[in-house]
Write a protein that holds these residues in place. Structure first.
Motif, PDB file in Angstrom:
ATOM      1  N   ASP A  27       0.653  -1.226   0.081  1.00  0.00           N
ATOM      2  CA  ASP A  27       0.028   0.033  -0.264  1.00  0.00           C
ATOM      3  C   ASP A  27       0.731   1.204  -0.013  1.00  0.00           C
ATOM      4  O   ASP A  27       1.568   1.725   0.951  1.00  0.00           O
ATOM      5  N   PRO A  28       0.998   1.985  -1.104  1.00  0.00           N
ATOM      6  CA  PRO A  28       1.750   2.985  -1.346  1.00  0.00           C
ATOM      7  C   PRO A  28       1.487   4.418  -0.438  1.00  0.00           C
ATOM      8  O   PRO A  28       2.525   5.076   0.029  1.00  0.00           O
ATOM      9  N   LEU A  35       7.272   6.403   2.088  1.00  0.00           N
ATOM     10  CA  LEU A  35       6.906   7.806   2.332  1.00  0.00           C
ATOM     11  C   LEU A  35       8.046   8.517   2.910  1.00  0.00           C
ATOM     12  O   LEU A  35       8.185   9.709   2.793  1.00  0.00           O
ATOM     13  N   LEU A  36       9.109   7.785   3.783  1.00  0.00           N
ATOM     14  CA  LEU A  36      10.351   8.539   4.232  1.00  0.00           C
ATOM     15  C   LEU A  36      11.127   8.975   3.018  1.00  0.00           C
ATOM     16  O   LEU A  36      11.534   9.876   3.034  1.00  0.00           O
ATOM     17  N   ALA A  37      11.221   7.877   1.863  1.00  0.00           N
ATOM     18  CA  ALA A  37      11.953   8.372   0.751  1.00  0.00           C
ATOM     19  C   ALA A  37      11.380   9.876   0.181  1.00  0.00           C
ATOM     20  O   ALA A  37      11.888  10.481  -0.490  1.00  0.00           O
ATOM     21  N   LEU A  38       9.841   9.790  -0.102  1.00  0.00           N
ATOM     22  CA  LEU A  38       9.354  10.778  -0.585  1.00  0.00           C
ATOM     23  C   LEU A  38       9.523  12.366   0.158  1.00  0.00           C
ATOM     24  O   LEU A  38       9.877  13.224  -0.417  1.00  0.00           O
ATOM     25  N   ALA A  42      11.707  15.235  -1.465  1.00  0.00           N
ATOM     26  CA  ALA A  42      11.294  16.508  -1.489  1.00  0.00           C
ATOM     27  C   ALA A  42      11.880  17.562  -0.856  1.00  0.00           C
ATOM     28  O   ALA A  42      12.356  18.830  -1.334  1.00  0.00           O
ATOM     29  N   LEU A  43      12.551  17.071   0.363  1.00  0.00           N
ATOM     30  CA  LEU A  43      13.243  18.160   1.024  1.00  0.00           C
ATOM     31  C   LEU A  43      14.770  18.473   0.452  1.00  0.00           C
ATOM     32  O   LEU A  43      14.891  19.506   0.334  1.00  0.00           O
ATOM     33  N   VAL A  44      15.253  17.342  -0.082  1.00  0.00           N
ATOM     34  CA  VAL A  44      16.339  17.390  -0.856  1.00  0.00           C
ATOM     35  C   VAL A  44      16.116  18.360  -2.126  1.00  0.00           C
ATOM     36  O   VAL A  44      17.154  19.104  -2.316  1.00  0.00           O
ATOM     37  N   TRP A  45      15.232  18.218  -2.876  1.00  0.00           N
ATOM     38  CA  TRP A  45      14.788  18.787  -4.009  1.00  0.00           C
ATOM     39  C   TRP A  45      14.925  20.394  -3.675  1.00  0.00           C
ATOM     40  O   TRP A  45      15.344  21.106  -4.415  1.00  0.00           O
ATOM     41  N   ARG A  46      13.780  20.471  -2.742  1.00  0.00           N
ATOM     42  CA  ARG A  46      13.665  22.095  -2.299  1.00  0.00           C
ATOM     43  C   ARG A  46      14.930  22.565  -2.133  1.00  0.00           C
ATOM     44  O   ARG A  46      15.361  23.755  -2.372  1.00  0.00           O
TER      45      ARG A  46
END
Length: 166
Positions: A27-28, A35-38, A42-46
């Motif tokens: 279940d995604p 969820l941790l990877a996402l 997102a934090l690294v990209w920002r």
């Protein structure tokens, strides 16, 4: 007769392909590693976007600066181990930082290359730090001091477990 290429656009898939979702999927929305990877991505990209826009350097260079701010005299191998990233990534970042005279490399014992921030590197670390800290603010928003301590303890425990996992 060659097998039909089912990956080309406009080509109908062969009858052997799976067309329905499997019954035993992860279940995604509740798979914690995803969820941790996402969240991390997102934090690294920002962070990387902001660092590149403001300073012309990315997250990898920031991480090396930050590692040397806390561990002056570390070698690239030691920084790589501390950050948990590939040595090639650290090497590329070290070259970029050295070219910009933000770090200095020295000859050390047994062929090691201790690294230190230059005054310009220390100043840049000071200027970049708030961008990185915004990510922490997002993660910890609304948590009490006790919850933050408990959360960090759980993360450190998970890191220790993953390092010893087979």
């Amino acid at each position: 007769m060659p097998a039909q290429d089912d990956t080309r656009p406009g080509v109908a898939p062969s009858p052997e392909v799976v067309r329905d979702p499997l019954y035993d999927v992860v279940d995604p929305e509740s798979f914690t590693p995803r969820l941790l990877a996402l969240l991390s991505n997102a934090l690294v990209w920002r962070e990387s976007q902001e660092l590149r826009r403001e300073f012309g350097l990315g997250t990898n260079e920031w991480r090396v600066l930050s590692a040397l701010a806390t561990r002056p005299g570390s070698s690239a191998s030691e920084v790589s181990e501390f950050l948990g990233v590939n040595k090639a990534i650290v090497s590329k970042s070290v070259n970029t930082l050295a070219d910009r005279r933000l770090i200095a490399l020295f000859d050390g014992p047994r062929g090691s290359r201790p690294m230190h921030l230059t005054p310009s590197g220390a100043q840049l670390h000071h200027e970049m730090r708030p961008i990185s800290m915004r990510g922490q603010e997002v993660i910890l928003a609304g948590m009490t001091e006790a919850e933050i301590a408990q959360f960090n303890t759980a993360l450190l425990r998970m890191l220790a477990l993953i390092r010893t996992a087979d």
